[in-house]
Design an enzyme around this catalytic site. Structure first.
Site, PDB file in Angstrom:
ATOM      1  N   ASP A   1       0.800  -1.223   0.000  1.00 26.63           N
ATOM      2  CA  ASP A   1       0.000   0.000   0.000  1.00 26.63           C
ATOM      3  C   ASP A   1       0.835   1.276   0.000  1.00 26.63           C
ATOM      4  O   ASP A   1       0.323   2.351   0.302  1.00 26.63           O
ATOM      5  CB  ASP A   1      -0.978   0.008   1.185  1.00 26.63           C
TER       6      ASP A   1
ATOM      7  N   ASP B   1     -12.072   1.728   5.171  1.00 23.55           N
ATOM      8  CA  ASP B   1     -10.965   1.801   4.218  1.00 23.55           C
ATOM      9  C   ASP B   1      -9.737   2.466   4.831  1.00 23.55           C
ATOM     10  O   ASP B   1      -8.631   2.351   4.291  1.00 23.55           O
ATOM     11  CB  ASP B   1     -11.380   2.606   2.984  1.00 23.55           C
TER      12      ASP B   1
ATOM     13  N   ASP C   1      -3.967  -4.654  -5.196  1.00 25.11           N
ATOM     14  CA  ASP C   1      -3.133  -3.484  -5.529  1.00 25.11           C
ATOM     15  C   ASP C   1      -1.675  -3.797  -5.821  1.00 25.11           C
ATOM     16  O   ASP C   1      -0.937  -2.900  -6.252  1.00 25.11           O
ATOM     17  CB  ASP C   1      -3.170  -2.422  -4.415  1.00 25.11           C
TER      18      ASP C   1
END
Length: 334
Positions: free
Chosen positions: A120, A309, A158
């Site tokens: 991330d 989130d 991701d």
């Protein structure tokens, strides 16, 4: 992107084993939270409903406090199978707990692996394994926990996208490709495990930008790829994006995260923060293998609706249950 739950997830896995009993069709398969949460009919939705998950516990709390309307709203989430995000501390125990509970109920566990090093890019869900060796050991532990039981794995949300969009520094690229390819190989060596490598979403760019990186990451050996994980793009747009990408990776099938895409993406405010706890969103199509396109293997709820989130718009840390947001998603659903 979603955070991990560590020790809490381990405890959850242990409770699942204690609370679930065998079942078939749409019958009762155990109700650890005392809320009547059962499995969905297998022919349309073969994935396992966790009767002791965060949403089920919230239903029980609302019932106990006499909040019947709130309980019925959250039941819309609790009654559906959602992804179990395997934590970093006890991966073998968690994977075994979830897959054993699912197998006992005659269903397939949906697992999400989200522990790649440098995860991330230092944002809300930063973290991941300390290095490549630690990550390989973690994946191997997950594989031991799954064993010969059925599982569908969404691999590293991701991770490929952040190689393409410049978020992950160049010096980590080669290692990440190797780690993803090895992870696909380890998981596909299991007899009854399907693997879908995350491939971004309909709003970030074009399939031309990601198909070659997906191949370097091992999508050819995987069962396919996943789109819209933890995001909000419509199912129609996600199907179109996935089909364009599929054509560039040998016709691979894909799955779509429909958990929160009922009202499509949020288009107001800071473009860099539109994905993080956006207001006015709604639950999307329920999980099912009966989809609108032959290339789409399933609509899944990879992200558990109601989990934050990240610490934006008043939300708690990434991955933590947020009852108020869950209620808004459920009430807005059609």
């Amino acid at each position: 992107m979603q955070g991990t739950r560590g020790a809490a997830a381990v405890l959850g896995a242990a409770l699942l084993l204690a609370g679930c009993s065998s079942g078939d069709g749409g019958g009762d398969t155990g109700d650890g939270a005392g809320t009547g949460i059962t499995q969905q009919p297998r022919e349309a939705d073969p994935f396992w409903v966790n009767p002791s998950g965060s949403a089920a516990q919230q239903v029980a709390a609302y019932v106990q406090s006499g909040k019947k309307d709130e309980a019925e709203q959250i039941r819309k989430i609790a009654a559906q199978p959602t992804g179990e995000w395997v934590g970093p501390e006890e991966p073998e125990q968690e994977a075994r707990g979830y897959t054993e509970a699912a197998d006992k109920a005659g269903r397939t566990a949906l697992l999400v692996l989200y522990n790649i090093p440098h995860r991330d890019c230092g944002q809300y869900s930063q973290g991941g394994a300390a290095d490549g060796d630690a990550y390989r050991a973690w994946v191997a532990a997950v594989a031991r926990g799954i064993g010969d039981r059925p599982a569908t794995v969404i691999l590293e949300p991701d991770a490929v996208l952040h190689l393409v969009d410049g978020c992950t520094p160049d010096e980590f690229h080669e290692e990440r490709y190797d780690l993803l390819k090895d992870a696909v190989g380890t998981l596909k060596s299991l007899k009854r495990t399907k693997v879908y490598l995350d491939a971004g979403n309909a709003g970030w760019g074009h399939p031309d930008q990601i198909f070659a990186p997906l191949r370097r990451a091992g999508v050819d050996r995987a069962d396919g790829f996943a789109v819209n994980v933890s995001n909000f793009y419509s199912t129609q747009d996600s199907v179109a994006y996935g089909k364009r990408l599929s054509a560039k990776v040998g016709g691979k099938h894909f799955v779509i995260d429909t958990s929160r895409n009922g009202n499509g993406p949020y288009t107001d405010g800071d473009p860099e923060e539109r994905w993080c706890n956006p207001p006015g969103r709604a639950l999307g199509e329920p999980p099912t293998t009966k989809t609108a396109d032959l290339l789409v293997d399933a609509y899944l709820w990879v992200k558990r609706p109601g989990e934050s989130d990240g610490e934006c718009k008043g939300g708690p840390k990434a991955g933590q249950w947020w009852p108020d947001y869950a209620l808004k998603l459920a009430r807005a659903s059609r």
